[in-house]
Scaffold this active site. Structure first.
Site, short mmCIF file in Angstrom:
data_model
loop_
_atom_site.label_atom_id
_atom_site.label_comp_id
_atom_site.label_asym_id
_atom_site.label_seq_id
_atom_site.Cartn_x
_atom_site.Cartn_y
_atom_site.Cartn_z
CB SER A 85 -0.96 -0.04 1.19
OG SER A 85 -1.90 1.01 1.11
CG HIS A 189 -5.62 -0.36 -1.61
ND1 HIS A 189 -4.75 0.29 -2.46
CD2 HIS A 189 -5.05 -0.34 -0.39
CE1 HIS A 189 -3.69 0.67 -1.77
NE2 HIS A 189 -3.85 0.30 -0.51
#
Length: 304
Positions: A85, A189
């Site tokens: 991430s 996400h």
């Protein structure tokens, strides 16, 4: 071969930056980065409580700053870098794609944009421990959730609205042992983050980038990326698309990685690697006390 990895949001804990500021030059670097992005990183990394550093706009720059600080102290030359991430911005800096200040400016924009997107709807994320992905993923989709992080090692992170997460805790997929809410403030996400993509793309357009100097593995699909422009393009799109850390670990295997070191605040990715990468030695940089062991591990694998 050594891979240096950087963790994502949720790895932060109150005071985790404190011992790192005792290293020579660390306080000055943190102060300079703080001035550059308009955020007191020293305060948030040493004195702020868990709720304060849960704020996306704070957590993301703090994690990148800590990752860069610990990697610099390690003074390693890894063959491979990757990040989970927001850790991909740390990895991009470690690979020479961005300089440190540019990385901090980019992650500050990312954090603010994602915080704004998260404020539109009450959303969150939760880790599912155990289970078969072929069973878990369809179940999540049935509940309206997104498998936002497919982490390997028997872990998938679901993301969606607070109501959907609440339903998941009562209606777990078959084989899942436990659902653990994460210390994040949004459904990262997923499509909930789409408004942040345009803002990040605009910020990225002003960057000066270079091609990676080491092998860079993208968490979008586990593939290696050879150009700086492609790295940045993937960083932009990543905020609204799932993280495939499982595929990154498959690539580590294919590349012949023998040791994995996780930058501060380490622990999450080394835990996944222990389950998914048998035979690969792992070490997490939690405090500067871990540096000597990390250097010894690097030396051992360099000699090999």
């Amino acid at each position: 071969m050594l891979v240096l990895v950087a963790p994502g949001q949720g790895a932060q804990t109150p005071g985790f930056l404190t011992p790192w500021l005792d290293l020579p030059g660390a306080t000055d670097r943190i102060a300079a980065w703080s001035d550059a992005i308009g955020l007191d990183l020293a305060h948030y990394g040493t004195k702020a409580d868990a709720d304060e550093i849960r704020d996306t706009a704070v957590a993301q720059p703090l994690l990148v700053a800590a990752g860069l600080l610990s990697a610099t102290a390690l003074d390693a030359s890894p063959g491979v870098v990757a990040g989970h991430s927001v850790g991909e911005i740390t990895a991009a800096a470690l690979a020479g794609v961005l300089d440190d200040e540019a990385a901090l400016r980019l992650v500050r924009t990312r954090g603010l944009a994602m915080a704004d997107a998260a404020a539109v709807t009450e959303t969150g994320m939760a880790a599912l421990l155990g289970g078969d992905p072929d069973v878990t993923v369809p179940h999540l989709e049935m509940l309206g959730l997104t498998p936002a992080n497919v982490n390997g090692g028997g872990q998938i992170v679901a993301a969606g609205t607070a109501a959907q997460i609440a339903t998941l805790t009562k209606d777990m997929p078959e084989g899942v042992r436990r659902v653990v809410p994460l210390k994040v403030a949004g459904a990262f996400h997923t499509h909930h983050m789409a408004p942040a993509v345009d803002r990040l793309r605009e910020a990225a357009a002003a960057l000066t980038v270079a091609d990676p100097t080491v092998t860079y593995v993208s968490n979008a699909d586990g593939k290696t990326v050879a150009t700086g422009d492609e790295v940045i393009s993937r960083l932009v799109g990543q905020v609204a698309n799932p993280v495939r850390w499982d595929l990154c670990m498959e690539t580590f295997k294919a590349l012949g990685v023998t040791a994995l070191i996780e930058a501060c605040p380490g622990g999450t990715l080394t835990g996944l690697a222990k389950r998914a990468l048998p035979g690969v030695q792992t070490l997490a940089l939690k405090t500067p006390d871990d540096l000597d062991a990390a250097r010894a591990l690097i030396s051992e694998h360099a000699d090999a």
